[in-house]
Motif scaffolding. Structure first.
Motif, PDB file in Angstrom:
ATOM      1  N   TRP A 235       0.822  -1.222   0.000  1.00  0.00           N
ATOM      2  CA  TRP A 235       0.000   0.000   0.000  1.00  0.00           C
ATOM      3  C   TRP A 235       0.860   1.278   0.000  1.00  0.00           C
ATOM      4  O   TRP A 235       0.432   2.326   0.461  1.00  0.00           O
ATOM      5  N   ALA A 306     -14.143  -5.175   3.034  1.00  0.00           N
ATOM      6  CA  ALA A 306     -14.902  -4.349   3.977  1.00  0.00           C
ATOM      7  C   ALA A 306     -14.508  -4.704   5.402  1.00  0.00           C
ATOM      8  O   ALA A 306     -14.328  -5.867   5.737  1.00  0.00           O
ATOM      9  N   GLY A 328      -9.144   0.645  -2.367  1.00  0.00           N
ATOM     10  CA  GLY A 328      -8.324   0.812  -3.561  1.00  0.00           C
ATOM     11  C   GLY A 328      -8.195  -0.501  -4.282  1.00  0.00           C
ATOM     12  O   GLY A 328      -8.871  -1.480  -3.954  1.00  0.00           O
ATOM     13  N   ILE A 436     -18.803   0.736  -0.602  1.00  0.00           N
ATOM     14  CA  ILE A 436     -18.892  -0.342  -1.596  1.00  0.00           C
ATOM     15  C   ILE A 436     -20.094  -1.207  -1.224  1.00  0.00           C
ATOM     16  O   ILE A 436     -20.193  -1.669  -0.090  1.00  0.00           O
TER      17      ILE A 436
HETATM   18  P1  ADP Z   1      -6.489  -4.894  -2.593  1.00  0.00           P
HETATM   19  O1  ADP Z   1      -6.958  -6.236  -2.107  1.00  0.00           O
HETATM   20  O2  ADP Z   1      -5.139  -4.514  -2.167  1.00  0.00           O
HETATM   21  O3  ADP Z   1      -7.468  -3.782  -2.306  1.00  0.00           O
HETATM   22  P2  ADP Z   1      -7.052  -5.921  -5.193  1.00  0.00           P
HETATM   23  O4  ADP Z   1      -6.744  -5.286  -6.478  1.00  0.00           O
HETATM   24  O5  ADP Z   1      -6.603  -7.314  -4.945  1.00  0.00           O
HETATM   25  O6  ADP Z   1      -6.396  -4.961  -4.168  1.00  0.00           O
HETATM   26  O7  ADP Z   1      -8.592  -5.874  -4.872  1.00  0.00           O
HETATM   27  C1  ADP Z   1      -9.326  -4.704  -5.104  1.00  0.00           C
HETATM   28  C2  ADP Z   1     -10.758  -4.926  -4.715  1.00  0.00           C
HETATM   29  O8  ADP Z   1     -10.845  -5.229  -3.324  1.00  0.00           O
HETATM   30  C3  ADP Z   1     -11.624  -3.704  -4.880  1.00  0.00           C
HETATM   31  O9  ADP Z   1     -12.050  -3.543  -6.213  1.00  0.00           O
HETATM   32  C4  ADP Z   1     -12.759  -4.006  -3.934  1.00  0.00           C
HETATM   33  O10 ADP Z   1     -13.691  -4.893  -4.504  1.00  0.00           O
HETATM   34  C5  ADP Z   1     -12.061  -4.730  -2.809  1.00  0.00           C
HETATM   35  N1  ADP Z   1     -11.760  -3.776  -1.717  1.00  0.00           N
HETATM   36  C6  ADP Z   1     -10.626  -3.098  -1.492  1.00  0.00           C
HETATM   37  N2  ADP Z   1     -10.719  -2.354  -0.383  1.00  0.00           N
HETATM   38  C7  ADP Z   1     -11.970  -2.543   0.110  1.00  0.00           C
HETATM   39  C8  ADP Z   1     -12.697  -2.035   1.239  1.00  0.00           C
HETATM   40  N3  ADP Z   1     -12.156  -1.207   2.126  1.00  0.00           N
HETATM   41  N4  ADP Z   1     -13.968  -2.462   1.398  1.00  0.00           N
HETATM   42  C9  ADP Z   1     -14.552  -3.310   0.531  1.00  0.00           C
HETATM   43  N5  ADP Z   1     -13.916  -3.827  -0.536  1.00  0.00           N
HETATM   44  C10 ADP Z   1     -12.644  -3.444  -0.759  1.00  0.00           C
END
Ligand code: ADP
Length: 549
Positions: A235, A306, A328, A436
């Motif tokens: 990150w 989440a 992200g 989300i």
């Molecule tokens: P990371 O797992 O580091 O966020 P990925 O590219 O593997 O990166 O996954 C991205 C996806 O993870 C997002 O498109 C979303 O669906 C989910 N995501 C990331 N952060 C959150 C969050 N705080 N709450 C809900 N879903 C999230």
């Protein structure tokens, strides 16, 4: 009229130079497979990164070459981040926890010339060695004494390799848009896709991530990134942390071990730490069982999935730590939105603040966000309308390595207007807090309504006897789709489908309440720990709701 400003290129090596000059005695503390508590200074870090740069040149690695890393969060991985990118090569972080066939694909697709790997990864590579024959050399990240016996060809020992080298190296200057690093996303469908970051995107992301209403990164803080360095650059902490001069604590392979994390936090005075919700759950459970505390910890950042409300409340009430949720993607370096309060919210009750912490935060400057309906019309930020979430900005991908960069084409995540399709569905409040509600592919479309599978899962998981739940849409002749809930019970607990449905009816809209509940021993997850809905839809493809023809 042209500006009269220096066009200094934004270089990752400039972070290292700044860190060494301004904070030479600041510490980096690591857990590694060969040392439970290694510590050295920024000065040592910069010196060894230069030795590494010389070693890479002597191995024959050239500008633009991809150099793979398979390693945990520790000082040697930090040296690789800077030594490789600073030399103009591409630091390709590979997640060792992916399925072997994915790792094999990724190494070959990126055409990695050399791999720098943790001792713990050696057996995995031995199993893959016939498939990665284009790799010219493998460097094991350990000392001569700890080198494992291995059948791998062309193996080097990291400490031996760099100890021979001069610590004089002049970091080259080049175009800031040059590739600096890459990470493959491991979607649930198709092959992994390579996201390629630049020096410019990395530095802008580090600046933005450090701002006061974002992480407030500072040389007065001690930061422990638990999110892996093989997962979206941890990150950005390895860059932002050195940029501002924070003491860094790197937990190595012990990332999910509550005991090690508590010990590191307490003994190294960690004030700030970042990780995914499952890590926080492991730490909180360990603290409950052991009665130990994490008094120095002020801020916990979470993302990737989440954050359950329980994590936010337990940190706040029992440990005096504030959970800041961010959202992200690998394609976004990853920072998109982040929690912070706004003026006028000082008098919010604890409950109101917790509500906001449960959302995914507000857009960080540099990232434009919008939600759109199925015809790509922008939807209002009214806390009610939800739609596909799109983003754009200078640290967001234009496409994937080796695939079409043509906006709007099948393989390109960017639409013809220049916005990246995140694949998430979200709602945004008038104050700008984004939440989300689903993945686009997971939304359940029932009788013209969009129902959030995440809402259904949260409602189910709030029952103390339910360990984990997944909701998917299944065919229904009248409503097109209806939600089916798939549940894993806590050990020794039983509930009937009717009891679960009655419980969920108390908190969900009528159309969101599942029509049926089925019980399984475990749910499938992807290599990065997300629920694998694709596998579930496949498993339940012939499922029919009771009493429906
Ligand atoms: P990371 O797992 O580091 O966020 P990925 O590219 O593997 O990166 O996954 C991205 C996806 O993870 C997002 O498109 C979303 O669906 C989910 N995501 C990331 N952060 C959150 C969050 N705080 N709450 C809900 N879903 C999230």
């Amino acid at each position: 009229m042209q500006a009269l400003m220096m066009n200094t290129q934004l270089m990752i090596s400039s972070i290292l130079k700044h860190g060494e000059r301004n904070y030479p005695t600041q510490e980096i503390v690591s857990v590694t497979a060969d040392n439970p508590r290694h510590r050295y200074t920024y000065k040592d870090f910069a010196t060894r990164s230069r030795q590494l740069a010389n070693a890479l040149a002597n191995l024959g690695a050239k500008f633009g070459d991809r150099i793979g890393t398979m390693a945990w969060n520790d000082y040697r991985h930090m040296e690789l981040y800077y030594g490789i990118s600073g030399s103009g090569m591409v630091c390709h972080m590979i997640n060792p926890k992916l399925f072997p066939e994915q790792i094999n694909y990724i190494i070959n697709h990126a055409e990695d010339r050399f791999l720098f790997v943790d001792v713990l990864v050696v057996p995995l590579l031995e199993a893959l060695k016939d498939h990665i024959s284009k790799v010219e050399g493998i460097v094991v990240l350990t000392s001569k004494e700890m080198m494992p016996e291995t059948s791998l060809p062309s193996v080097h020992c990291y400490e031996e390799l760099i100890s021979k080298e001069s610590d004089e190296f002049s970091w080259p200057d080049f175009d800031e848009n040059t590739a600096s690093s890459m990470c493959y996303t491991s979607g649930t469908t198709g092959n992994p896709k390579g996201v390629v970051y630049s020096h410019r995107s990395t530095l802008l992301h580090a600046y933005a991530g450090s701002l006061p209403d974002i992480t407030n990164a500072s040389c007065h803080e001690t930061c422990m990134p638990i999110v892996p360095m093989f997962h979206v650059n941890a990150w950005g902490v390895p860059y932002a942390g050195i940029m501002v001069g924070s003491k860094l604590v790197l937990p190595g392979p012990k990332m999910a071990d509550g005991e090690t994390l508590q010990d590191l936090i307490a003994s190294e005075n960690v004030t700030f730490s970042s990780g995914v919700p499952t890590i926080w759950m492991a730490l909180l459970d360990y603290l409950d069982q052991s009665g130990k505390s994490v008094d120095s910890l002020k801020v916990v950042t979470t993302g990737g999935a989440a954050c359950p409300r329980g994590i936010i409340e337990r940190f706040k009430q029992k440990h005096g730590a504030m959970v800041m949720q961010g959202w992200g993607m690998t394609e976004m370096s990853p920072l998109g939105t982040f929690f912070s309060l706004k003026p006028g919210m000082q008098d919010y009750t604890e409950e109101q603040v917790t509500e906001l912490q449960c959302k995914q935060g507000r857009a960080v400057f540099g990232v434009d966000i919008k939600i759109v309906d199925e015809d790509n019309n922008e939807l209002p930020w009214d806390g009610v309308a939800f739609g596909a979430l799109k983003v754009r900005g200078p640290w967001i991908a234009t496409g994937y390595y080796g695939l079409s960069q043509e906006p709007g084409s099948d393989d390109c995540p960017v639409d013809s207007d220049g916005w990246l399709n995140t694949g998430d569905v979200a709602v945004i409040t008038p104050e700008g807090y984004m939440q989300i509600t689903d993945r686009t592919k997971d939304v359940i479309k029932t009788g013209g309504e969009w129902v959030s599978s995440i809402d259904i899962e949260n409602a189910a998981a709030s029952h103390a006897d339910i360990a984990e739940a997944a909701a998917i849409g299944r065919y229904h002749p009248k409503w097109t789709e209806r939600p089916l809930l798939i549940v894993v019970m806590q050990p020794g607990k039983t509930l009937s489908s009717e009891e679960i449905i009655a419980y969920m009816s108390e908190s969900l809209h009528k159309w969101s309440v599942p029509d049926d509940v089925v019980f399984v021993d475990e749910l499938p997850h992807t290599a990065t720990g997300k629920l694998n809905k694709l596998a579930l839809r496949e498993k339940f493809k012939d499922y029919q709701f009771p009493g429906v023809a």
